[in-house]
Structures are given as structure tokens and as C-alpha cells.
Design an enzyme around this catalytic site. Sequence first.
Site, PDB file in Angstrom:
ATOM      1  N   SER A 101       4.645  43.287  23.354  1.00 32.13           N
ATOM      2  CA  SER A 101       5.059  42.528  22.167  1.00 32.13           C
ATOM      3  C   SER A 101       4.769  43.234  20.850  1.00 32.13           C
ATOM      4  CB  SER A 101       4.407  41.142  22.154  1.00 32.13           C
ATOM      5  OG  SER A 101       4.893  40.375  23.193  1.00 32.13           O
ATOM      6  N   ASP A 143       5.536  35.060  22.774  1.00 32.72           N
ATOM      7  CA  ASP A 143       4.891  36.241  22.193  1.00 32.72           C
ATOM      8  C   ASP A 143       4.391  35.942  20.786  1.00 32.72           C
ATOM      9  OD1 ASP A 143       5.920  37.374  24.482  1.00 32.72           O
ATOM     10  OD2 ASP A 143       7.572  38.374  23.453  1.00 32.72           O
TER      11      ASP A 143
END
Length: 330
Positions: A101, A143
Amino acid sequence: MHAPGRVNLIGEHTDDTGGLAVPMAIDRGITLTARPHAGMIELTSADEPGRLTLALPFEGDPSGVQPPWGSFVASMAQQLGASDGFSGTLESDIPAGAGLSSSAALECAIGRGLGFDGSALELAQTARRAEHAATGVPTGIMDQYCIAAATAGHATLIDCEELTVEHVPVPDEIDVVVRFIAHRTLLGSAYANRVAECARAESVIGPLRNATPDDVARIDDPIVRARARHVISENQRVRDFATALRAGDYITLGNLMIAGHASLRDDFATSTAQMDAAVDELNQRPGVFGARMTGGGFGGCLVALCEPGAISDGWVVRPSAGARVLPPDG
Ligand code: GLA
């Protein structure tokens, strides 16, 4: 400003149908060092080539901004309607395209850098919209929400429908290890296909979040049935994982991770032969409770839980706080 990367412990491809996930913010991330600059963002990266020069407010298409990492910056500035920016540099110790991420970390760091002072959820929702505009990929909220909301020492149990976070302690007596295997390939279109397949499943049996394994039999298409089976079983694995984490039951945690990987491989079809082989090899090692692929798939990283020191060829990552302003000395 610092925003961590995240490793998803379990709960893969559940977020876009309002499911559950347990990601953990890690002690690697992106640091933005900047001073105010009226009407502009000027940014360089210590790790990636190129220099971003962006006049604010930004009204163009962020997906076309160069250098490529600048598209996330421009997109976040656009979402926030920023008219004043900064001059600064980015430093990162999370690889891009590895399933950790980095783009969500960048969005959250830029959001806070532009002075956004909303809640963690508001930051996450803004960053998710920025991600969609920059990439065109219909990703979920996991995320950004983990990266915005995490607290040190804890994983984040996220309910992606209720948009709540429960902070679950990660004991010091186990290692969480991340091992990079390969850069991701094909993620964007495959991700969008999976989202569409899950929507087809929901048109037959209703929200996957509330569906049971028995409901899956009502889906005629074998591929759509398999996708639904993954999501429904993965949501249950997340519930069981959170219970086992609170109880310090590492054997159960490991078994759930192994089962989660098998489901990604067989039902959700987001693994690769290389990832499968690397997971199998880690799972054979003494002291490893369980390993699985983490993140969107088609490459990226593995995550494993193990006894301290059992895996030396990976990064031992610590549960870290979410996006934050750093003290002046760094
Ligand atoms: C990517 C997306 C997330 C999530 C994962 C898979 O990281 O950005 O929203 O769907 O894949 O669990």
C-alpha cells in the site's frame, strides 16, 4: 509527516463487499518533509526519479500526471480542493507495486501535508477517492483506513460496511514477517473483474457480508460461485483470526492464514505459481505458524507469523501508528 505502509494479516478481497479485514500498519512507510508554498506543490522523491511541479488548484486528470507517483499527489490535492501547497521531498522504505500500500501511504501523507485535519475515516475516504481517480481501479477502503487509523502495537480489525475499526493488540512474542517475492502484474484489470464477479454473486444471493456457505450453492456460474465462496469463508476466517489473536492462539492464527491462501489460490484466483511455491516453502519451516500472500495479488509480498527469529530472510515488521505529523527532530 509520516504515513506507514500496511500488511494485511487476513481478510483479502473482502473490503469492496463490505466485509472484514485485519491489516496492520508497519514500521516502514513514506515520510514527507515540506514547507508551505502558496499555489504550488513542488516535490521530489529520494527513491523514484522525476520531479513534480503542480499548480494549485489542480483541475486536470490526475491519472496523466508525471512522474507516475505524482498522480497520487495531484489526485489527493484535487480531492481536497487545495489551493496552497508545499515544497518538499518524499522518502520511502516501502517498495511500490509490492502489495504494501505505498500509494495509500502516499495519499495519506499528502493529505495531512496539505493540512487536512478531518478524522481518520474522512482521510481514508478522501484518499480512496484519490486512488480511484489516479488509477481507475475500484479498490476498497481497507488500505487507506488502516493507514489513517492505526495505533502502535495493534492490528486494525476493520468492518468495511460499518466503517468501524477495532484495535487488536499484536503480542511481542511473535514475529510478523513480510517477504517480497515479485512485482505485481495485471492487478488493475483483474481486480476490477473480481469486483464485477462479486457483484454478480450479490445479485443472486444478496450481500456477501451476510451470506452463508449454503447460499453459495444457489449461484449457477462456477467462477462466480468460487469467488463468493472465497469472500464468505474469508470473512469467517477474519472473525476467527481476531478471536485467536486476542487469545494468543498462534497455531490457529497460522492455520487460518494457510487456509486463506488456499482460498485465494483456488477460489479467488489471485495467486501465482511463484507465490504459491514461496508460501509452501515458508510453511514448511520450523517455527512458522503460517504464511500467505498479502494484498491484491498477482505477485507482491508474503506475510508470515512465526516464532521470533524463525524467518531471517524477510522484514520483521512491527505494528505501528497511522499517518501522523512527526516531531520537529524527525
Ligand atoms: C488492494 C486494494 C484493497 C483490497 C486488497 C485486497 O490492496 O487496494 O482495497 O481490496 O487489494 O484485499
